[in-house]
Design a protein around this motif. Sequence first.
Motif, PDB file in Angstrom:
ATOM      1  N   GLN A  13       0.833  -1.204   0.000  1.00 31.50           N
ATOM      2  CA  GLN A  13       0.000   0.000   0.000  1.00 31.50           C
ATOM      3  C   GLN A  13       0.869   1.256   0.000  1.00 31.50           C
ATOM      4  O   GLN A  13       0.648   2.186  -0.788  1.00 31.50           O
ATOM      5  CB  GLN A  13      -0.909   0.023   1.227  1.00 31.50           C
ATOM      6  CG  GLN A  13      -2.054  -0.963   1.220  1.00 31.50           C
ATOM      7  CD  GLN A  13      -2.919  -0.824   2.464  1.00 31.50           C
ATOM      8  OE1 GLN A  13      -2.701   0.062   3.289  1.00 31.50           O
ATOM      9  NE2 GLN A  13      -3.899  -1.695   2.602  1.00 31.50           N
ATOM     10  N   GLN A  14       1.859   1.275   0.892  1.00 30.53           N
ATOM     11  CA  GLN A  14       2.730   2.445   1.002  1.00 30.53           C
ATOM     12  C   GLN A  14       3.528   2.673  -0.274  1.00 30.53           C
ATOM     13  O   GLN A  14       3.709   3.814  -0.722  1.00 30.53           O
ATOM     14  CB  GLN A  14       3.677   2.271   2.200  1.00 30.53           C
ATOM     15  CG  GLN A  14       2.978   2.170   3.540  1.00 30.53           C
ATOM     16  CD  GLN A  14       2.079   3.359   3.815  1.00 30.53           C
ATOM     17  OE1 GLN A  14       2.518   4.509   3.760  1.00 30.53           O
ATOM     18  NE2 GLN A  14       0.812   3.101   4.102  1.00 30.53           N
ATOM     19  N   GLU A  15       3.993   1.583  -0.877  1.00 30.71           N
ATOM     20  CA  GLU A  15       4.757   1.701  -2.118  1.00 30.71           C
ATOM     21  C   GLU A  15       3.894   2.290  -3.230  1.00 30.71           C
ATOM     22  O   GLU A  15       4.333   3.162  -3.987  1.00 30.71           O
ATOM     23  CB  GLU A  15       5.294   0.331  -2.538  1.00 30.71           C
ATOM     24  CG  GLU A  15       6.141   0.372  -3.801  1.00 30.71           C
ATOM     25  CD  GLU A  15       6.657  -0.994  -4.200  1.00 30.71           C
ATOM     26  OE1 GLU A  15       7.368  -1.072  -5.215  1.00 30.71           O
ATOM     27  OE2 GLU A  15       6.343  -1.977  -3.506  1.00 30.71           O
ATOM     28  N   LEU A  16       2.651   1.823  -3.321  1.00 32.29           N
ATOM     29  CA  LEU A  16       1.734   2.355  -4.330  1.00 32.29           C
ATOM     30  C   LEU A  16       1.472   3.838  -4.111  1.00 32.29           C
ATOM     31  O   LEU A  16       1.465   4.634  -5.063  1.00 32.29           O
ATOM     32  CB  LEU A  16       0.408   1.592  -4.289  1.00 32.29           C
ATOM     33  CG  LEU A  16       0.289   0.343  -5.148  1.00 32.29           C
ATOM     34  CD1 LEU A  16      -1.049  -0.331  -4.897  1.00 32.29           C
ATOM     35  CD2 LEU A  16       0.439   0.693  -6.622  1.00 32.29           C
ATOM     36  N   MET A  17       1.254   4.216  -2.869  1.00 30.40           N
ATOM     37  CA  MET A  17       0.995   5.621  -2.559  1.00 30.40           C
ATOM     38  C   MET A  17       2.196   6.488  -2.923  1.00 30.40           C
ATOM     39  O   MET A  17       2.041   7.595  -3.457  1.00 30.40           O
ATOM     40  CB  MET A  17       0.638   5.765  -1.079  1.00 30.40           C
ATOM     41  CG  MET A  17      -0.698   5.118  -0.716  1.00 30.40           C
ATOM     42  SD  MET A  17      -1.045   5.100   1.068  1.00 30.40           S
ATOM     43  CE  MET A  17      -1.294   6.847   1.367  1.00 30.40           C
ATOM     44  N   ASN A  18       3.395   5.985  -2.679  1.00 25.93           N
ATOM     45  CA  ASN A  18       4.607   6.734  -3.027  1.00 25.93           C
ATOM     46  C   ASN A  18       4.749   6.885  -4.541  1.00 25.93           C
ATOM     47  O   ASN A  18       5.100   7.960  -5.045  1.00 25.93           O
ATOM     48  CB  ASN A  18       5.842   6.043  -2.451  1.00 25.93           C
ATOM     49  CG  ASN A  18       5.903   6.128  -0.938  1.00 25.93           C
ATOM     50  OD1 ASN A  18       5.315   7.024  -0.335  1.00 25.93           O
ATOM     51  ND2 ASN A  18       6.603   5.194  -0.316  1.00 25.93           N
ATOM     52  N   ILE A  19       4.476   5.796  -5.271  1.00 26.39           N
ATOM     53  CA  ILE A  19       4.574   5.852  -6.733  1.00 26.39           C
ATOM     54  C   ILE A  19       3.553   6.826  -7.300  1.00 26.39           C
ATOM     55  O   ILE A  19       3.856   7.629  -8.189  1.00 26.39           O
ATOM     56  CB  ILE A  19       4.381   4.447  -7.344  1.00 26.39           C
ATOM     57  CG1 ILE A  19       5.542   3.529  -6.958  1.00 26.39           C
ATOM     58  CG2 ILE A  19       4.282   4.536  -8.868  1.00 26.39           C
ATOM     59  CD1 ILE A  19       5.367   2.097  -7.428  1.00 26.39           C
ATOM     60  N   LEU A  20       2.327   6.768  -6.784  1.00 26.08           N
ATOM     61  CA  LEU A  20       1.278   7.681  -7.257  1.00 26.08           C
ATOM     62  C   LEU A  20       1.668   9.134  -7.000  1.00 26.08           C
ATOM     63  O   LEU A  20       1.451  10.006  -7.853  1.00 26.08           O
ATOM     64  CB  LEU A  20      -0.045   7.360  -6.565  1.00 26.08           C
ATOM     65  CG  LEU A  20      -0.731   6.051  -6.974  1.00 26.08           C
ATOM     66  CD1 LEU A  20      -1.909   5.753  -6.056  1.00 26.08           C
ATOM     67  CD2 LEU A  20      -1.192   6.109  -8.428  1.00 26.08           C
ATOM     68  N   ALA A  21       2.243   9.404  -5.835  1.00 25.06           N
ATOM     69  CA  ALA A  21       2.655  10.772  -5.502  1.00 25.06           C
ATOM     70  C   ALA A  21       3.750  11.261  -6.438  1.00 25.06           C
ATOM     71  O   ALA A  21       3.788  12.447  -6.805  1.00 25.06           O
ATOM     72  CB  ALA A  21       3.125  10.834  -4.051  1.00 25.06           C
ATOM     73  N   GLU A  22       4.638  10.356  -6.841  1.00 28.62           N
ATOM     74  CA  GLU A  22       5.704  10.735  -7.765  1.00 28.62           C
ATOM     75  C   GLU A  22       5.161  10.971  -9.171  1.00 28.62           C
ATOM     76  O   GLU A  22       5.632  11.853  -9.888  1.00 28.62           O
ATOM     77  CB  GLU A  22       6.776   9.647  -7.789  1.00 28.62           C
ATOM     78  CG  GLU A  22       7.570   9.544  -6.490  1.00 28.62           C
ATOM     79  CD  GLU A  22       8.571   8.401  -6.508  1.00 28.62           C
ATOM     80  OE1 GLU A  22       8.679   7.736  -7.566  1.00 28.62           O
ATOM     81  OE2 GLU A  22       9.236   8.169  -5.486  1.00 28.62           O
ATOM     82  N   ILE A  23       4.172  10.178  -9.562  1.00 30.95           N
ATOM     83  CA  ILE A  23       3.575  10.342 -10.894  1.00 30.95           C
ATOM     84  C   ILE A  23       2.808  11.652 -10.982  1.00 30.95           C
ATOM     85  O   ILE A  23       2.942  12.415 -11.943  1.00 30.95           O
ATOM     86  CB  ILE A  23       2.644   9.154 -11.214  1.00 30.95           C
ATOM     87  CG1 ILE A  23       3.465   7.866 -11.386  1.00 30.95           C
ATOM     88  CG2 ILE A  23       1.829   9.423 -12.482  1.00 30.95           C
ATOM     89  CD1 ILE A  23       2.619   6.621 -11.552  1.00 30.95           C
ATOM     90  N   ASP A  24       1.984  11.913  -9.963  1.00 26.47           N
ATOM     91  CA  ASP A  24       1.165  13.130  -9.964  1.00 26.47           C
ATOM     92  C   ASP A  24       0.752  13.455  -8.529  1.00 26.47           C
ATOM     93  O   ASP A  24      -0.091  12.757  -7.956  1.00 26.47           O
ATOM     94  CB  ASP A  24      -0.076  12.937 -10.834  1.00 26.47           C
ATOM     95  CG  ASP A  24      -0.917  14.202 -10.940  1.00 26.47           C
ATOM     96  OD1 ASP A  24      -0.581  15.203 -10.276  1.00 26.47           O
ATOM     97  OD2 ASP A  24      -1.916  14.184 -11.687  1.00 26.47           O
ATOM     98  N   PRO A  25       1.323  14.493  -7.938  1.00 21.70           N
ATOM     99  CA  PRO A  25       0.988  14.851  -6.553  1.00 21.70           C
ATOM    100  C   PRO A  25      -0.489  15.179  -6.353  1.00 21.70           C
ATOM    101  O   PRO A  25      -0.976  15.165  -5.216  1.00 21.70           O
ATOM    102  CB  PRO A  25       1.864  16.088  -6.293  1.00 21.70           C
ATOM    103  CG  PRO A  25       2.986  15.978  -7.278  1.00 21.70           C
ATOM    104  CD  PRO A  25       2.385  15.347  -8.495  1.00 21.70           C
ATOM    105  N   ALA A  26      -1.208  15.458  -7.451  1.00 22.18           N
ATOM    106  CA  ALA A  26      -2.627  15.802  -7.336  1.00 22.18           C
ATOM    107  C   ALA A  26      -3.508  14.568  -7.132  1.00 22.18           C
ATOM    108  O   ALA A  26      -4.685  14.693  -6.777  1.00 22.18           O
ATOM    109  CB  ALA A  26      -3.083  16.558  -8.580  1.00 22.18           C
ATOM    110  N   ILE A  27      -2.956  13.378  -7.365  1.00 20.08           N
ATOM    111  CA  ILE A  27      -3.734  12.155  -7.149  1.00 20.08           C
ATOM    112  C   ILE A  27      -3.994  11.987  -5.653  1.00 20.08           C
ATOM    113  O   ILE A  27      -3.075  12.042  -4.839  1.00 20.08           O
ATOM    114  CB  ILE A  27      -2.991  10.922  -7.699  1.00 20.08           C
ATOM    115  CG1 ILE A  27      -2.848  11.020  -9.216  1.00 20.08           C
ATOM    116  CG2 ILE A  27      -3.733   9.636  -7.323  1.00 20.08           C
ATOM    117  CD1 ILE A  27      -2.010   9.909  -9.822  1.00 20.08           C
TER     118      ILE A  27
END
Length: 252
Positions: A13-27
């Motif tokens: 879960q944490q890894e996914l959240m980190n990847i999403l934040a790197e892709i687009d902080p607005a997610i």
Amino acid sequence: MKVVIIEDEWLAQQELMNILAEIDPAIKVVACLKSVTKSVTWLKTHADEYDLLLMDIELSDGQSFEIFEQITIEHPVIFLTAYDEYAIRAFKVNSIDYLLKPIAQQELKNALLKYQKVTKRTTDISLPNLQQLLHSARGIYKDRFMIQIGDTYQSIPVDEIAYFFSDEKTTYAVVHSQQKFLLDQSLNELQTKLDPHQFFRVSRKYIVHIRSIKKVSKYFHSRLKLKLKLAIPEDILISRAKVSAFLEWMDG
């Protein structure tokens, strides 16, 4: 974009959240759910609070496909899993993409771009319309391969290919006339480009065409033994973990 993560492992879960934040902080991740039961309960009452589901398949109390059997989900799904045998079943529900773990940032980014293309094309997100758009978004599967033979090139229709196999990190396509052609793509890459209704990854080494199968027999330890119409130098065994998905694929 508001995302729900359905994943039973906290680190994942944490890894996914980190990847999403790197892709687009607005997610914005609006919920992280760990089980079929909790997912059904939350999704029933929060249908208007998210745009996209990122969904693992193997959860703590069952498979995420069970969620679709209990409630209607009218939002797109990106499946994230360590197992490749569920691809056919995943595309029977609202799946935009099917990514194998460990999740690469670029692969997830591409899947999110695919989601954005779908949502930009319509304001009607009713289930029939969504499923039609998702089918279109998956793209057209390859219908031929360009093969280099010495200094010449030859185009081979996909329907002429009986199976693909890998040997010593090299990939080959074998046509029904038993000719073997070298490819510059891995089986993992091919799997995303082939029509999953026609081809199945029966093992790490083989992808077979439905029409190339001559006989399927029960084998030791709940496995299946596959016999192709073409003679091959070794047995093709389908692992117990893949048996259910393979039989479902055979049944159409």
